[in-house]
Scaffold this motif. Structure first.
Motif, PDB file in Angstrom:
ATOM      1  N   VAL A  27     -16.437  33.601  54.254  1.00  0.00           N
ATOM      2  CA  VAL A  27     -15.633  34.709  53.735  1.00  0.00           C
ATOM      3  C   VAL A  27     -14.151  34.455  53.999  1.00  0.00           C
ATOM      4  CG1 VAL A  27     -15.134  37.178  53.967  1.00  0.00           C
ATOM      5  CG2 VAL A  27     -17.508  36.387  53.929  1.00  0.00           C
ATOM      6  N   ALA A  28     -13.850  33.904  55.183  1.00  0.00           N
ATOM      7  CA  ALA A  28     -12.455  33.645  55.554  1.00  0.00           C
ATOM      8  C   ALA A  28     -11.790  32.642  54.626  1.00  0.00           C
ATOM      9  CB  ALA A  28     -12.379  33.147  56.991  1.00  0.00           C
ATOM     10  N   LYS A  29     -12.575  31.772  53.971  1.00  0.00           N
ATOM     11  CA  LYS A  29     -12.004  30.786  53.045  1.00  0.00           C
ATOM     12  C   LYS A  29     -11.548  31.419  51.742  1.00  0.00           C
ATOM     13  CE  LYS A  29     -14.624  26.729  54.702  1.00  0.00           C
ATOM     14  NZ  LYS A  29     -13.471  25.890  55.040  1.00  0.00           N
ATOM     15  N   GLU A  30     -11.973  32.654  51.480  1.00  0.00           N
ATOM     16  CA  GLU A  30     -11.660  33.301  50.207  1.00  0.00           C
ATOM     17  C   GLU A  30     -10.430  34.198  50.271  1.00  0.00           C
ATOM     18  OE1 GLU A  30     -13.177  32.522  47.484  1.00  0.00           O
ATOM     19  OE2 GLU A  30     -14.664  31.251  48.471  1.00  0.00           O
ATOM     20  N   VAL A  31      -9.912  34.447  51.473  1.00  0.00           N
ATOM     21  CA  VAL A  31      -8.735  35.316  51.620  1.00  0.00           C
ATOM     22  C   VAL A  31      -7.733  34.668  52.562  1.00  0.00           C
ATOM     23  CG1 VAL A  31      -9.910  37.503  51.124  1.00  0.00           C
ATOM     24  CG2 VAL A  31      -9.937  36.588  53.449  1.00  0.00           C
ATOM     25  N   GLU A  32      -6.530  35.217  52.585  1.00  0.00           N
ATOM     26  CA  GLU A  32      -5.484  34.663  53.441  1.00  0.00           C
ATOM     27  C   GLU A  32      -5.714  35.000  54.909  1.00  0.00           C
ATOM     28  OE1 GLU A  32      -1.809  36.119  51.915  1.00  0.00           O
ATOM     29  OE2 GLU A  32      -2.113  35.259  49.904  1.00  0.00           O
TER      30      GLU A  32
END
Length: 526
Positions: free
Chosen positions: A243-248
């Motif tokens: 999930v962290a790879k999809e947002v800043e």
């Protein structure tokens, strides 16, 4: 680091892992190699951080500090205080991975097992009384250096560990590259490799990356950052990290994992991906029976999960008063906890949040208590946003087709319908070895359809709530997405002419055979 260099690192680590394999199962030697890689990471992180502090004092090398001297001890005490605050742990120069690897590679005086045991214990003990204590507690308990599987004798065990350390020590993790997450990616690669050899046990800790990607993209649609994200069955933590790879930015990662070994793996995975200990809160708890009290009042902006399919749970009447389940009128069946996990997640979902979870197809149509819960979710709450059907044989150890349910508490924009997507047919995946796999284009098609809310022939459909009601809240995807391929109409006149032509050819052939038989003075076969 280039893609080729990244693959080289993955290959190097996997080859080192296999030196440990011996008679162990995939889940056993996984714990050792991932633990040793993690220890090397902590060592290199400590070394780099200490040198940064020392640069301000015109001292350039952490390993030059001698705790036996007054100045050395004073300097190390100061570094320890800073490290515990910022890294969450502390290591002395003599406890660094490189120091043990060097000792283990010597011809004599190369026994490191006892030192290694002490170092791993000191990493955990160094955090006692600090804010990071819970994140490091018992982190290395699965690494049994006395196990006969490492060797029948102490010397054999020491020789094997020293060999692994020597190989690992030669690899540059490039932690000094600020923008590099190569080690984190390599760690994920290893977890996937172990899952492929672990059979059904893989479901305890691993969600295939292509499925994780779909879940992560769905819960982050339209968002550049998340206040928090939650996985109630977090396994190795890979889904949270995806999930962290999809947002800043993600403010906080929360999760629960019942298996202690997998829970340790998840904490290591978080730290190794440079998630500060203050930003994750993982708990070793049974999500349904004994949910973490630390999460009781928390509500999450994004929830992702791959719960164990149709698991057993108590379904005890005591849960009827539990606010997670009390409004639904029924508890999930004792032998199928799928909806209990859904109810738990909905309870923790924030008003502006999105949850996406992988489940077996049975949740779409099974009746009795599950039918009652499903109806309540749709008719009374209108939480169901989308149903996505995926191919069979995507998961290690599980061959059945699965689906993704997407739920939201606030569906003002699309409140009158539910999106159905059928991505299960052959043209929407490829076969890789013994498994099926979603390609980047397949994932993109799913996400594009979800975000654009499109109805496409034989692919997706926007079902009005009234139609779902008419179907008695049965969500079986073929009821809504017709993937039937109609065969071309048969030209009976053409078939009749072909049959006549064949009949003429057969008569001519029979006449030829009969003439041959007559010449040979034998009886014709017809």
């Amino acid at each position: 680091m280039s893609e080729d260099q990244k693959k080289q690192l993955e290959s190097q680590l996997w080859n080192i892992a296999n030196t440990l394999r011996g008679k162990m199962g995939a889940d056993e030697f996984r714990d050792y190699i991932l633990g040793f890689i993690f220890y090397k990471y902590l060592s290199e992180k400590m070394h780099l951080y200490a040198n940064e502090l020392l640069a301000e004092e015109d001292i350039t090398e952490f390993t030059q500090l001698d705790p036996a001297t007054v100045d050395g001890k004073e300097m190390l005490d100061a570094i320890e205080e800073e490290a515990l605050q910022n890294l969450g742990y502390f290591l002395y120069p003599a406890e660094l991975f490189h120091a043990l690897a060097q000792k283990g590679s010597k011809q004599t005086d190369n026994f490191i097992l006892e030192d290694l045991g002490k170092v791993l214990k000191h990493i955990e003990n160094s955090t006692q009384g600090t804010n990071s204590e819970e994140d490091f507690e018992a982190l290395f308990e699965e690494i049994d250096l006395d196990s006969s599987k490492l060797g029948k004798t102490v010397n054999q065990r020491n020789e094997l560990i020293a060999k692994v350390f020597t190989h690992l020590d030669a690899i540059d993790f490039k932690l000094g590259d600020a923008d590099s997450d190569v080690l984190g990616d390599a760690y994920e690669y290893l977890i996937g490799q172990f899952a492929s050899g672990a059979g059904k046990k893989a479901g305890e800790f691993y969600t295939p990356q292509q499925v994780s990607s779909i879940l992560a993209k769905i819960v982050t649609v339209g968002k550049s950052s998340l206040r928090n994200v939650y996985d109630p069955t977090c396994g190795s933590g890979s889904l949270l990290l995806r999930v962290a790879k999809e947002v800043e930015n993600v403010g906080e990662f929360c999760g629960q994992e019942m298996n202690p070994t997998t829970y340790n793996l998840a904490r290591m995975n978080m730290i190794l991906h440079d998630v500060h200990y203050s930003r994750f809160d993982l708990r070793n708890e049974d999500t349904l029976e004994h949910p973490a009290p630390q999460h009781a009042d928390k509500r999450f902006e994004a929830i992702v999960a791959n719960p164990p399919f149709s698991a057993d749970w108590s379904a005890s009447t005591i849960h009827e008063a539990d606010e997670r389940f009390s409004d639904y009128g029924k508890l999930a069946p004792k032998t199928k906890a799928d909806f209990a996990f859904i109810q738990h997640m909905i309870h923790h979902l924030d008003e502006n949040g999105t949850m996406a979870c992988v489940l077996p197809h049975g949740v779409l149509f099974r009746g009795a208590a599950e039918g009652v819960i499903r109806k309540y979710l749709i008719a009374e709450r209108n939480y169901l946003d989308a149903v996505i059907g995926l191919p069979a044989n995507l998961f290690f150890g599980v061959g059945i087709p699965v689906c993704i349910l997407v739920l939201k508490k606030n569906r003002e924009e699309h409140a009158d319908n539910v999106l159905f997507i059928d991505a299960s047919s052959n043209e929407h995946f490829e076969k890789v070895g013994s498994k099926n796999q979603l390609r980047p284009d397949d994932i993109a098609n799913i996400i594009d359809t979800y975000t654009q809310r499109e109805a496409k022939d034989k692919w997706s459909y926007l079902a009005p709530l009234s139609e779902i009601e008419d179907n008695d809240y049965n969500l079986n995807i073929p009821r809504y997405v017709d993937t039937f391929e109609e065969e071309e109409p048969v030209d009976l006149d053409a078939v009749s002419e072909e049959l006549k032509a064949l009949e003429g050819e057969m008569e001519a052939t029979n006449a030829t055979i009969a003439s041959f038989c007559q010449e040979l003075n034998i009886k014709a076969p017809f």
